[in-house]
Design a protein around this motif. Structure first.
Motif, PDB file in Angstrom:
ATOM      1  N   LYS A  11       9.159 -20.413 -28.890  1.00  0.00           N
ATOM      2  CA  LYS A  11       9.450 -20.223 -30.317  1.00  0.00           C
ATOM      3  C   LYS A  11       8.219 -20.408 -31.193  1.00  0.00           C
ATOM      4  O   LYS A  11       8.105 -19.808 -32.249  1.00  0.00           O
ATOM      5  CB  LYS A  11      10.555 -21.171 -30.753  1.00  0.00           C
ATOM      6  CG  LYS A  11      11.894 -20.821 -30.174  1.00  0.00           C
ATOM      7  CD  LYS A  11      12.968 -21.773 -30.635  1.00  0.00           C
ATOM      8  CE  LYS A  11      14.300 -21.406 -30.015  1.00  0.00           C
ATOM      9  NZ  LYS A  11      15.375 -22.268 -30.462  1.00  0.00           N
ATOM     10  N   SER A  12       7.289 -21.238 -30.749  1.00  0.00           N
ATOM     11  CA  SER A  12       6.110 -21.522 -31.563  1.00  0.00           C
ATOM     12  C   SER A  12       4.941 -20.570 -31.290  1.00  0.00           C
ATOM     13  O   SER A  12       3.957 -20.591 -32.015  1.00  0.00           O
ATOM     14  CB  SER A  12       5.662 -22.968 -31.329  1.00  0.00           C
ATOM     15  OG  SER A  12       5.275 -23.147 -29.985  1.00  0.00           O
ATOM     16  N   ASP A  13       5.043 -19.723 -30.254  1.00  0.00           N
ATOM     17  CA  ASP A  13       3.963 -18.797 -29.925  1.00  0.00           C
ATOM     18  C   ASP A  13       3.915 -17.631 -30.899  1.00  0.00           C
ATOM     19  O   ASP A  13       4.945 -17.168 -31.383  1.00  0.00           O
ATOM     20  CB  ASP A  13       4.154 -18.229 -28.513  1.00  0.00           C
ATOM     21  CG  ASP A  13       3.819 -19.220 -27.424  1.00  0.00           C
ATOM     22  OD1 ASP A  13       2.925 -20.052 -27.634  1.00  0.00           O
ATOM     23  OD2 ASP A  13       4.462 -19.142 -26.358  1.00  0.00           O
ATOM     24  N   ARG A  14       2.716 -17.164 -31.137  1.00  0.00           N
ATOM     25  CA  ARG A  14       2.544 -15.928 -31.903  1.00  0.00           C
ATOM     26  C   ARG A  14       2.373 -14.791 -30.911  1.00  0.00           C
ATOM     27  O   ARG A  14       1.501 -14.840 -30.037  1.00  0.00           O
ATOM     28  CB  ARG A  14       1.334 -16.027 -32.809  1.00  0.00           C
ATOM     29  CG  ARG A  14       1.574 -16.992 -33.964  1.00  0.00           C
ATOM     30  CD  ARG A  14       0.511 -16.947 -34.993  1.00  0.00           C
ATOM     31  NE  ARG A  14      -0.299 -15.741 -34.846  1.00  0.00           N
ATOM     32  CZ  ARG A  14      -1.342 -15.462 -35.575  1.00  0.00           C
ATOM     33  NH1 ARG A  14      -1.730 -16.283 -36.496  1.00  0.00           N
ATOM     34  NH2 ARG A  14      -2.041 -14.372 -35.383  1.00  0.00           N
ATOM     35  N   LEU A  15       3.192 -13.767 -31.020  1.00  0.00           N
ATOM     36  CA  LEU A  15       3.204 -12.668 -30.069  1.00  0.00           C
ATOM     37  C   LEU A  15       1.836 -12.004 -29.963  1.00  0.00           C
ATOM     38  O   LEU A  15       1.361 -11.734 -28.857  1.00  0.00           O
ATOM     39  CB  LEU A  15       4.274 -11.643 -30.448  1.00  0.00           C
ATOM     40  CG  LEU A  15       4.424 -10.462 -29.500  1.00  0.00           C
ATOM     41  CD1 LEU A  15       4.767 -10.908 -28.087  1.00  0.00           C
ATOM     42  CD2 LEU A  15       5.459  -9.494 -30.036  1.00  0.00           C
ATOM     43  N   GLN A  16       1.181 -11.748 -31.078  1.00  0.00           N
ATOM     44  CA  GLN A  16      -0.113 -11.054 -31.044  1.00  0.00           C
ATOM     45  C   GLN A  16      -1.151 -11.836 -30.249  1.00  0.00           C
ATOM     46  O   GLN A  16      -1.947 -11.246 -29.508  1.00  0.00           O
ATOM     47  CB  GLN A  16      -0.619 -10.782 -32.463  1.00  0.00           C
ATOM     48  CG  GLN A  16      -1.893  -9.956 -32.480  1.00  0.00           C
ATOM     49  CD  GLN A  16      -1.715  -8.582 -31.868  1.00  0.00           C
ATOM     50  OE1 GLN A  16      -0.818  -7.847 -32.248  1.00  0.00           O
ATOM     51  NE2 GLN A  16      -2.556  -8.228 -30.914  1.00  0.00           N
ATOM     52  N   VAL A  17      -1.143 -13.128 -30.364  1.00  0.00           N
ATOM     53  CA  VAL A  17      -2.096 -13.963 -29.615  1.00  0.00           C
ATOM     54  C   VAL A  17      -1.850 -13.803 -28.116  1.00  0.00           C
ATOM     55  O   VAL A  17      -2.798 -13.644 -27.329  1.00  0.00           O
ATOM     56  CB  VAL A  17      -1.977 -15.451 -30.039  1.00  0.00           C
ATOM     57  CG1 VAL A  17      -2.789 -16.349 -29.127  1.00  0.00           C
ATOM     58  CG2 VAL A  17      -2.413 -15.615 -31.491  1.00  0.00           C
ATOM     59  N   LEU A  18      -0.588 -13.821 -27.713  1.00  0.00           N
ATOM     60  CA  LEU A  18      -0.268 -13.664 -26.291  1.00  0.00           C
ATOM     61  C   LEU A  18      -0.575 -12.246 -25.800  1.00  0.00           C
ATOM     62  O   LEU A  18      -1.041 -12.071 -24.671  1.00  0.00           O
ATOM     63  CB  LEU A  18       1.201 -14.008 -26.039  1.00  0.00           C
ATOM     64  CG  LEU A  18       1.565 -15.475 -26.267  1.00  0.00           C
ATOM     65  CD1 LEU A  18       3.056 -15.683 -26.040  1.00  0.00           C
ATOM     66  CD2 LEU A  18       0.765 -16.387 -25.365  1.00  0.00           C
ATOM     67  N   GLN A  19      -0.335 -11.244 -26.636  1.00  0.00           N
ATOM     68  CA  GLN A  19      -0.672  -9.873 -26.248  1.00  0.00           C
ATOM     69  C   GLN A  19      -2.175  -9.725 -26.032  1.00  0.00           C
ATOM     70  O   GLN A  19      -2.610  -9.090 -25.073  1.00  0.00           O
ATOM     71  CB  GLN A  19      -0.185  -8.891 -27.312  1.00  0.00           C
ATOM     72  CG  GLN A  19       1.311  -8.737 -27.327  1.00  0.00           C
ATOM     73  CD  GLN A  19       1.816  -7.905 -28.479  1.00  0.00           C
ATOM     74  OE1 GLN A  19       1.305  -7.993 -29.601  1.00  0.00           O
ATOM     75  NE2 GLN A  19       2.818  -7.082 -28.216  1.00  0.00           N
TER      76      GLN A  19
END
Length: 57
Positions: A11-19
Motif C-alpha cells: 500500500k505504501s509503494d509508489r508504482l512508478q518507482v517499482l516499474q
C-alpha cells in the motif's frame, strides 16, 4: 544476476518507482520479471527486448 524477479506492491509503494526498478533489473540481465499491483489488480510482465505486457484483473 537474477533469472526471475517478482515484486509485490504494498500500500505504501509508489508504482512508478517499482516499474523503474523492474526495468533496471531487465536492463541488467534479468530474463523475466513480474510486478504485481494488487490494489489496481494488474500484473506487469517484463522481458528483455519486449514491451511490458499488462494483464488486468
Amino acid at each position: 544476476m537474477h533469472q526471475f524477479v517478482i515484486k509485490l506492491c504494498s500500500k505504501s509503494d509508489r508504482l512508478q518507482v517499482l516499474q523503474d526498478k523492474m526495468q533496471e533489473y531487465i536492463e541488467n540481465g534479468t530474463q523475466l520479471g513480474w510486478l504485481i499491483d494488487r490494489k489496481q489488480r494488474q500484473v506487469f510482465i517484463y522481458r528483455p527486448n519486449i514491451a511490458v505486457e499488462v494483464l488486468d484483473n
